[in-house]
Every structure is written in C-alpha cells, then in structure tokens.
Enzyme design. Structure first.
Site, PDB file in Angstrom:
ATOM      1  N   THR A  11      49.308  50.305  40.984  1.00 26.79           N
ATOM      2  CA  THR A  11      49.157  49.930  42.397  1.00 26.79           C
ATOM      3  C   THR A  11      49.315  48.434  42.619  1.00 26.79           C
ATOM      4  O   THR A  11      49.374  47.978  43.759  1.00 26.79           O
ATOM      5  CB  THR A  11      47.771  50.351  42.931  1.00 26.79           C
ATOM      6  N   TYR A 153      35.284  40.386  28.203  1.00 26.87           N
ATOM      7  CA  TYR A 153      36.714  40.635  28.444  1.00 26.87           C
ATOM      8  C   TYR A 153      37.491  40.386  27.153  1.00 26.87           C
ATOM      9  O   TYR A 153      38.339  41.189  26.759  1.00 26.87           O
ATOM     10  CB  TYR A 153      37.235  39.743  29.584  1.00 26.87           C
TER      11      TYR A 153
HETATM   12  P1  NDP Z   1      45.933  43.688  38.844  1.00 26.07           P
HETATM   13  O1  NDP Z   1      44.529  43.528  39.277  1.00 26.07           O
HETATM   14  O2  NDP Z   1      47.011  43.180  39.735  1.00 26.07           O
HETATM   15  O3  NDP Z   1      46.227  45.226  38.494  1.00 26.07           O
HETATM   16  C1  NDP Z   1      45.289  45.994  37.798  1.00 26.07           C
HETATM   17  C2  NDP Z   1      45.656  47.460  37.915  1.00 26.07           C
HETATM   18  O4  NDP Z   1      44.688  48.228  37.165  1.00 26.07           O
HETATM   19  C3  NDP Z   1      45.620  47.947  39.344  1.00 26.07           C
HETATM   20  O5  NDP Z   1      46.744  48.780  39.577  1.00 26.07           O
HETATM   21  C4  NDP Z   1      44.347  48.775  39.404  1.00 26.07           C
HETATM   22  O6  NDP Z   1      44.511  49.871  40.300  1.00 26.07           O
HETATM   23  C5  NDP Z   1      44.244  49.298  37.978  1.00 26.07           C
HETATM   24  N1  NDP Z   1      42.847  49.654  37.678  1.00 26.07           N
HETATM   25  C6  NDP Z   1      41.791  48.819  37.558  1.00 26.07           C
HETATM   26  N2  NDP Z   1      40.664  49.536  37.389  1.00 26.07           N
HETATM   27  C7  NDP Z   1      41.021  50.845  37.401  1.00 26.07           C
HETATM   28  C8  NDP Z   1      40.309  52.075  37.291  1.00 26.07           C
HETATM   29  N3  NDP Z   1      38.983  52.081  37.121  1.00 26.07           N
HETATM   30  N4  NDP Z   1      40.996  53.234  37.363  1.00 26.07           N
HETATM   31  C9  NDP Z   1      42.337  53.225  37.536  1.00 26.07           C
HETATM   32  N5  NDP Z   1      43.073  52.103  37.632  1.00 26.07           N
HETATM   33  C10 NDP Z   1      42.413  50.933  37.581  1.00 26.07           C
HETATM   34  O7  NDP Z   1      46.016  42.957  37.416  1.00 26.07           O
HETATM   35  P2  NDP Z   1      47.206  42.760  36.363  1.00 26.07           P
HETATM   36  O8  NDP Z   1      48.439  43.418  36.792  1.00 26.07           O
HETATM   37  O9  NDP Z   1      47.243  41.335  36.035  1.00 26.07           O
HETATM   38  O10 NDP Z   1      46.559  43.523  35.111  1.00 26.07           O
HETATM   39  C11 NDP Z   1      47.214  44.547  34.408  1.00 26.07           C
HETATM   40  C12 NDP Z   1      46.810  44.451  32.939  1.00 26.07           C
HETATM   41  O11 NDP Z   1      47.269  43.216  32.400  1.00 26.07           O
HETATM   42  C13 NDP Z   1      45.298  44.475  32.694  1.00 26.07           C
HETATM   43  O12 NDP Z   1      45.051  45.270  31.559  1.00 26.07           O
HETATM   44  C14 NDP Z   1      44.969  43.014  32.391  1.00 26.07           C
HETATM   45  O13 NDP Z   1      43.840  42.888  31.584  1.00 26.07           O
HETATM   46  C15 NDP Z   1      46.232  42.597  31.678  1.00 26.07           C
HETATM   47  N6  NDP Z   1      46.499  41.169  31.621  1.00 26.07           N
HETATM   48  C16 NDP Z   1      46.597  40.421  32.774  1.00 26.07           C
HETATM   49  C17 NDP Z   1      46.871  39.074  32.692  1.00 26.07           C
HETATM   50  C18 NDP Z   1      46.921  38.197  33.895  1.00 26.07           C
HETATM   51  O14 NDP Z   1      46.823  36.953  33.742  1.00 26.07           O
HETATM   52  N7  NDP Z   1      47.085  38.732  35.105  1.00 26.07           N
HETATM   53  C19 NDP Z   1      47.111  38.434  31.403  1.00 26.07           C
HETATM   54  C20 NDP Z   1      46.969  39.282  30.276  1.00 26.07           C
HETATM   55  C21 NDP Z   1      46.707  40.610  30.394  1.00 26.07           C
HETATM   56  P3  NDP Z   1      43.419  50.344  41.385  1.00 26.07           P
HETATM   57  O15 NDP Z   1      42.598  49.163  41.770  1.00 26.07           O
HETATM   58  O16 NDP Z   1      44.262  50.894  42.501  1.00 26.07           O
HETATM   59  O17 NDP Z   1      42.661  51.403  40.685  1.00 26.07           O
HETATM   60  C1  8X3 Z   2      44.228  37.599  31.347  1.00 26.53           C
HETATM   61  C2  8X3 Z   2      44.559  36.227  30.954  1.00 26.53           C
HETATM   62  O1  8X3 Z   2      43.630  34.004  30.104  1.00 26.53           O
HETATM   63  O2  8X3 Z   2      42.493  35.027  31.980  1.00 26.53           O
HETATM   64  O3  8X3 Z   2      44.097  38.452  30.253  1.00 26.53           O
HETATM   65  O4  8X3 Z   2      42.265  35.950  29.810  1.00 26.53           O
HETATM   66  S1  8X3 Z   2      43.170  35.271  30.698  1.00 26.53           S
END
Ligand code: NDP
Ligand code: 8X3
Length: 253
Positions: A11, A153
């Site tokens: 999403t 985390y």
């Molecule tokens: P967003 O917050 O933009 O997206 C997170 C997604 O996870 C949403 O689609 C949300 O959907 C879904 N989600 C969260 N909780 C639930 C739940 N309980 N059930 C189902 N779906 C869930 O973050 P990112 O795109 O940045 O994150 C995606 C991944 O990348 C994560 O695992 C994050 O840890 C990882 N990551 C992100 C980084 C960053 O700097 N952004 C760096 C490194 C890793 P909804 O709320 O609709 O349920």
């Molecule tokens: C998300 C990136 O640096 O906030 O995993 O942990 S950081």
C-alpha cells in the site's frame, strides 16, 4: 505462462513501487496490506497501465489465523507463486531500551519478524510443490549495524538477516532462491510511522541529502529476480550515496 508475485506491504513505499515494477515486467501480482482503499487504488492503477491480473488481499500480517484462512481460500490459479517479496514492516519509536514502549516493541516484533514468518510458512510449501520460487526479504542497514535507540527495530532486522540465511539453507534442496535486500535510508512513509504521525520530524530525517527512492529498491528486486536460473543474489546492501553507515550521513546544513 505468466508468473505470479506476492508483495506484502504494497500500500505504500517500497512495496507499492515494487508491485508496479513487477506488473510492468509482466507479473500477475498479489498485493497485500491493511489499508483496503490504497490496495484498491493500486489494483486500479496496475490494471489501467499493464496487461496483468491483480489480486488484492487485505489483512494484518500479525494475525496468523487470518493469514491461514486467506490462504485456504486462495484460488487455484493464484497458487503458483513464483516470487514472494517479504516487505511489510515498520519501526515504531526511537527510544533507549530503558524507556522504550512495550507496545512499540511488540508491534515491531509481530510485524517484522512474526509476520514475515507467517507468510513464508504459507508460501514456501507452495513453492516446494512447484519445485521453484524466489523469496526476497527486505532487511535493512539496521540489520547489519545497530544505532543509538534503534534497539528493537535493529534486532528485528538482524533477525531478518539471520532468517534469510537460514531459509536459503532450508530451501536450497528445493530449487528455491532466497535474496535479502538491505536498504539504507529510503524516503517513504517509514519515518512518519516511526514518529507516530509527526510530519515535521519525519520530513527532517531526509533533509539535506538525497535519500534512496522506493523505486531504487524495486529496481534491485527486478535485478535479483531476472538473473539466470543458476545465479542467486544472496545479499544486497544498498545505500544513498550520501550515507556511509547507519549513522554517518553527509548532510548539507
Ligand atoms: P512504508 O511505511 O511506506 O510501508 C510499509 C508497508 O508495510 C505498508 O504497505 C504497510 O501497509 C505495511 N504494513 C505495516 N504493518 C503491517 C501489518 N501489520 N500488516 C500488513 N501490512 C503492514 O515503509 P517502507 O516502504 O519504507 O518499508 C518497507 C520495508 O522496508 C519495511 O520492512 C522496512 O523496515 C524496510 N526498510 C525501510 C527503509 C526506509 O528507510 N524506508 C530502509 C530499510 C528497510 P498498511 O499500513 O496498509 O498495512
Ligand atoms: C530503515 C532505515 O536507518 O532508519 O530500516 O534504520 S534506518
């Protein structure tokens, strides 16, 4: 035959960009997340732009009973899942261990670790039946290093790193590839969620440098899944040019 990809957390952010890119590359997509309205919008966008099929499944990844029921009802023609992108995840709060909120910790452990396991437990047997498949786990620089106040985390993302290695060992005999992709800072809703809706604090995280975009990570997923059959990318650590480690970022102030 058209291939099928299931993307958790489609999403928003990385999952959203990945779903679009997979569709652009001809994959039928199963898109998941809790926010049904956003899933519906993405489904419409994919169907309008690409000639692929889309199945939207709205559920909370922390709820194994719900996941089991959804997979029991998964139509036969959607069961040959070729690609699983274990992406759904979040950070909640940024506090030292002595004052961290138990509820925040549980949300992170239940989503990033248990949720990933619940989905994998349902999809891996389908891939084994098909004698092929590719699982992409989204880890983080936070799973390679720890940083101040990142504690829980960091622990969940170190666990994703360990699980990726373990899955590779367990699944190698079944012809299933496992790739872990570890991004540095990507501008998505991630910080808005971590700082519980505080837009200014979230925006400031990405101020003064060029962070990664969700599409950069989606590109790396496409790269990993388009290698020849005999090649597996085990691990990718992808950072913004301005970020040297979890805490060292070249920011213009
Ligand atoms: P967003 O917050 O933009 O997206 C997170 C997604 O996870 C949403 O689609 C949300 O959907 C879904 N989600 C969260 N909780 C639930 C739940 N309980 N059930 C189902 N779906 C869930 O973050 P990112 O795109 O940045 O994150 C995606 C991944 O990348 C994560 O695992 C994050 O840890 C990882 N990551 C992100 C980084 C960053 O700097 N952004 C760096 C490194 C890793 P909804 O709320 O609709 O349920
Ligand atoms: C998300 C990136 O640096 O906030 O995993 O942990 S950081």
């Amino acid at each position: 035959m058209t291939k099928i990809a299931l993307i958790t957390g489609a999403t928003s952010g990385i999952g959203y960009a990945t779903a679009l890119k997979l569709a652009e590359n001809g994959y039928d997509t199963i898109i998941t997340g809790r926010r049904l309205n956003l899933l519906s919008e993405l489904e419409k966008r994919i169907k309008k732009n690409y000639k692929v099929n889309v199945l939207s499944l709205s559920f909370d990844i922390r709820n194994n009973d719900e996941i089991v029921k959804i997979f029991e009802k998964l139509p036969q023609n959607w069961q040959k899942i070729d690609i699983l992108v274990n992406n759904a995840g979040l950070a909640v709060g940024l506090e030292p261990i002595q004052t961290g909120k138990i509820d925040d910790w549980e949300r992170m452990i239940d989503t990033n670790l248990k949720g990933l396991l619940y989905i994998t437990r349902k999809v891996a047997p389908l891939m084994i039946q098909n004698k092929s498949g590719h699982i992409i786990n989204i880890g983080s620089i936070a799973g390679k290093e720890v940083y101040p106040n990142g504690n829980v985390y960091n622990a969940t993302k170190h666990a994703v790193d360990a699980l990726s290695q373990a899955m590779r060992i367990d699944l190698v005999g079944h012809g299933i590839k496992v790739t872990a992709i570890h991004p540095g800072m990507v501008e998505t809703e991630f910080s808005l969620v971590r700082f519980k809706g505080n837009e200014k604090t979230a925006k400031d995280v990405y101020k003064g440098f060029d962070p990664l975009m969700a599409e950069d990570i989606a590109d790396s997923i496409i790269f990993a899944i388009t290698r020849p059959a005999h090649v597996n990318i085990n691990d990718m650590l992808i950072m913004p040019t301005a970020q040297a480690s979890a805490t060292v970022i070249n920011k213009e102030v």
